[in-house]
Motif scaffolding. Structure first.
Motif, PDB file in Angstrom:
ATOM      1  N   TYR A  79       0.797  -1.238   0.000  1.00 45.83           N
ATOM      2  CA  TYR A  79       0.000   0.000   0.000  1.00 45.83           C
ATOM      3  C   TYR A  79       0.824   1.279   0.000  1.00 45.83           C
ATOM      4  O   TYR A  79       0.271   2.362   0.043  1.00 45.83           O
ATOM      5  CB  TYR A  79      -0.975  -0.009   1.186  1.00 45.83           C
ATOM      6  CG  TYR A  79      -2.116  -0.979   0.951  1.00 45.83           C
ATOM      7  CD1 TYR A  79      -3.286  -0.575   0.310  1.00 45.83           C
ATOM      8  CD2 TYR A  79      -2.001  -2.310   1.348  1.00 45.83           C
ATOM      9  CE1 TYR A  79      -4.308  -1.468   0.065  1.00 45.83           C
ATOM     10  CE2 TYR A  79      -3.026  -3.210   1.114  1.00 45.83           C
ATOM     11  CZ  TYR A  79      -4.183  -2.790   0.466  1.00 45.83           C
ATOM     12  OH  TYR A  79      -5.186  -3.667   0.220  1.00 45.83           O
ATOM     13  N   ARG A  80       2.189   1.149  -0.014  1.00 40.45           N
ATOM     14  CA  ARG A  80       2.994   2.377  -0.016  1.00 40.45           C
ATOM     15  C   ARG A  80       2.681   3.162  -1.292  1.00 40.45           C
ATOM     16  O   ARG A  80       2.671   2.613  -2.385  1.00 40.45           O
ATOM     17  CB  ARG A  80       4.482   2.054   0.058  1.00 40.45           C
ATOM     18  CG  ARG A  80       5.304   3.340   0.119  1.00 40.45           C
ATOM     19  CD  ARG A  80       6.762   3.134   0.427  1.00 40.45           C
ATOM     20  NE  ARG A  80       6.979   2.742   1.818  1.00 40.45           N
ATOM     21  CZ  ARG A  80       7.482   1.575   2.182  1.00 40.45           C
ATOM     22  NH1 ARG A  80       7.797   0.689   1.266  1.00 40.45           N
ATOM     23  NH2 ARG A  80       7.640   1.294   3.445  1.00 40.45           N
ATOM     24  N   GLY A  81       2.353   4.438  -1.119  1.00 38.75           N
ATOM     25  CA  GLY A  81       2.059   5.297  -2.270  1.00 38.75           C
ATOM     26  C   GLY A  81       0.604   5.216  -2.722  1.00 38.75           C
ATOM     27  O   GLY A  81       0.172   6.011  -3.536  1.00 38.75           O
ATOM     28  N   TRP A  90       3.196   6.148   8.823  1.00 36.29           N
ATOM     29  CA  TRP A  90       2.708   5.234   9.876  1.00 36.29           C
ATOM     30  C   TRP A  90       3.100   3.788   9.568  1.00 36.29           C
ATOM     31  O   TRP A  90       3.485   3.041  10.446  1.00 36.29           O
ATOM     32  CB  TRP A  90       1.192   5.342  10.023  1.00 36.29           C
ATOM     33  CG  TRP A  90       0.754   6.624  10.678  1.00 36.29           C
ATOM     34  CD1 TRP A  90       1.548   7.483  11.389  1.00 36.29           C
ATOM     35  CD2 TRP A  90      -0.551   7.190  10.671  1.00 36.29           C
ATOM     36  NE1 TRP A  90       0.821   8.553  11.834  1.00 36.29           N
ATOM     37  CE2 TRP A  90      -0.478   8.405  11.422  1.00 36.29           C
ATOM     38  CE3 TRP A  90      -1.779   6.820  10.127  1.00 36.29           C
ATOM     39  CZ2 TRP A  90      -1.569   9.220  11.619  1.00 36.29           C
ATOM     40  CZ3 TRP A  90      -2.890   7.637  10.345  1.00 36.29           C
ATOM     41  CH2 TRP A  90      -2.775   8.827  11.074  1.00 36.29           C
ATOM     42  N   LEU A  91       2.999   3.421   8.311  1.00 34.92           N
ATOM     43  CA  LEU A  91       3.359   2.044   7.928  1.00 34.92           C
ATOM     44  C   LEU A  91       4.841   1.779   8.197  1.00 34.92           C
ATOM     45  O   LEU A  91       5.211   0.734   8.729  1.00 34.92           O
ATOM     46  CB  LEU A  91       3.049   1.801   6.448  1.00 34.92           C
ATOM     47  CG  LEU A  91       1.579   1.565   6.116  1.00 34.92           C
ATOM     48  CD1 LEU A  91       1.379   1.453   4.602  1.00 34.92           C
ATOM     49  CD2 LEU A  91       1.069   0.285   6.787  1.00 34.92           C
ATOM     50  N   ASP A  92       5.671   2.765   7.821  1.00 34.96           N
ATOM     51  CA  ASP A  92       7.118   2.594   8.057  1.00 34.96           C
ATOM     52  C   ASP A  92       7.420   2.477   9.553  1.00 34.96           C
ATOM     53  O   ASP A  92       8.249   1.662   9.973  1.00 34.96           O
ATOM     54  CB  ASP A  92       7.917   3.766   7.463  1.00 34.96           C
ATOM     55  CG  ASP A  92       7.946   3.671   5.938  1.00 34.96           C
ATOM     56  OD1 ASP A  92       7.686   2.570   5.418  1.00 34.96           O
ATOM     57  OD2 ASP A  92       8.206   4.703   5.278  1.00 34.96           O
ATOM     58  N   THR A  93       6.724   3.299  10.351  1.00 34.60           N
ATOM     59  CA  THR A  93       6.935   3.240  11.801  1.00 34.60           C
ATOM     60  C   THR A  93       6.532   1.871  12.336  1.00 34.60           C
ATOM     61  O   THR A  93       7.206   1.285  13.194  1.00 34.60           O
ATOM     62  CB  THR A  93       6.098   4.342  12.505  1.00 34.60           C
ATOM     63  OG1 THR A  93       6.366   5.566  11.858  1.00 34.60           O
ATOM     64  CG2 THR A  93       6.430   4.440  13.972  1.00 34.60           C
ATOM     65  N   LEU A  94       5.435   1.359  11.809  1.00 34.09           N
ATOM     66  CA  LEU A  94       4.934   0.050  12.237  1.00 34.09           C
ATOM     67  C   LEU A  94       5.972  -1.047  11.940  1.00 34.09           C
ATOM     68  O   LEU A  94       6.307  -1.864  12.803  1.00 34.09           O
ATOM     69  CB  LEU A  94       3.634  -0.238  11.474  1.00 34.09           C
ATOM     70  CG  LEU A  94       2.776  -1.400  11.937  1.00 34.09           C
ATOM     71  CD1 LEU A  94       2.325  -1.156  13.359  1.00 34.09           C
ATOM     72  CD2 LEU A  94       1.547  -1.548  11.031  1.00 34.09           C
TER      73      LEU A  94
END
Ligand code: ADP
Length: 277
Positions: A79-81, A90-94
């Motif tokens: 789902y990136r982008g 948030w996804l990267d932090t997760l």
């Protein structure tokens, strides 16, 4: 005659009193010793339970965490982008947090295993051990342009895997906490009464005097994750390994001028009694 009789009677009474006091003292010492032994046993038992608890908790956390990490990764990749910019952050932090937790649990398990899953002690050639550790660290040594030098090292009595881990953690830190200059690490050993004293010296950033003892505490870190990544468990493992071998560990350092980590490993008889304790 009367005078002598009185003196003998008084002396007898005094001897009786002494005997009684002695018996009294002995029985109190015996009672206190029994109480202390019992308290020690209770402490050892609660220590063991605590260790088992830490091990089981860390072990059981691995499975759900693997799933969280896997799905976070999947979400980020798929789902990136495709969502908005905030969602990407948030996804990267997760993903990063799941990885961090994975590292912490892995190291915590390693820490729990030092006492519970150690191997029997054997004569261990530190020259050979160092060569193996340097091979394992080859990537980091090249990556930092580090140079490691060794004096001739002795054969000691201990758990080979754990002693390798001890060396690896200390050398790895020497490579990681370097300053402007490329890391230079020197390993030596000297003979002292009934033990060997090892020294791992580096030319890195050093440690402030007030932290010289606390760096061996679990989760103790002096820097941010961004500046120097790590879990704060490496030196706690080193301390545990050395204590299991009946030795001591400490560091001498001056900020900006490098650190020298020392540890002692006792001769065979003392190491064996430490293991039996
Ligand atoms: P980690 O390296 O994962 O943070 P350690 O337990 O190995 O955990 O080290 C604890 C702390 O001690 C480190 O965060 C660092 O601040 C300090 N430290 C350890 N080794 C060195 C070293 N060789 N030079 C300077 N600081 C060090």
């Amino acid at each position: 005659m009367r005078g002598i009789t009185i003196e003998v009677t008084a002396r007898k009474a005094y001897e009786e009193f002494l005997k009684h006091s002695n018996e009294n003292l002995e029985s109190r010492v015996a009672q206190r010793t029994a109480e202390l032994t019992k308290a020690n046993e209770a402490l050892a038992q609660s220590n063991l339970e605590l260790q088992q608890f830490a091990y089981v908790a860390a072990h059981d956390l691995q499975t759900p965490l693997r799933s969280i990490g896997g799905f976070a990764q999947l979400l980020a990749e798929s789902y990136r982008g495709r969502l908005d910019a905030q969602a990407d952050v948030w996804l990267d932090t997760l993903v990063r947090s799941a990885q961090r937790m994975h590292d912490l649990i892995r190291d915590l398990l390693g820490y729990s295993r030092v006492d519970s899953q150690g191997s029997p002690f054997k004569p261990t050639d530190f020259n050979q051990l160092c060569r193996e550790v340097l091979e394992a660290l080859d990537g980091s040594i090249r990556g930092t342009s580090g140079k490691i030098t060794l004096d001739p090292l002795p054969i000691v009595y201990g758990d080979r895997t754990q002693l390798g881990q001890l060396l690896q953690n200390l050398i790895d830190n020497g490579l990681k906490y370097h300053g402007q200059e490329a890391p230079r690490i020197h390993i030596s050993a000297s003979r002292s009464e009934g033990e060997w004293v090892f020294a791992v010296r580096d030319n890195g950033i050093g440690i402030a005097r007030k932290h010289l003892e606390s760096v061996f505490d679990i989760f103790r870190r002096l820097h941010t994750q961004k500046k120097y990544p790590g879990t704060g468990i490496g030196l706690a493992v080193c301390r545990r390994v050395v204590h299991r071998h009946g030795g001591r560990i400490w560091v001498e350092s001056e900020p900006g001028r490098g650190s020298t980590f020392y540890f002692t490993l006792p001769d065979r008889a003392k190491a064996e009694s430490a293991l039996a304790a």
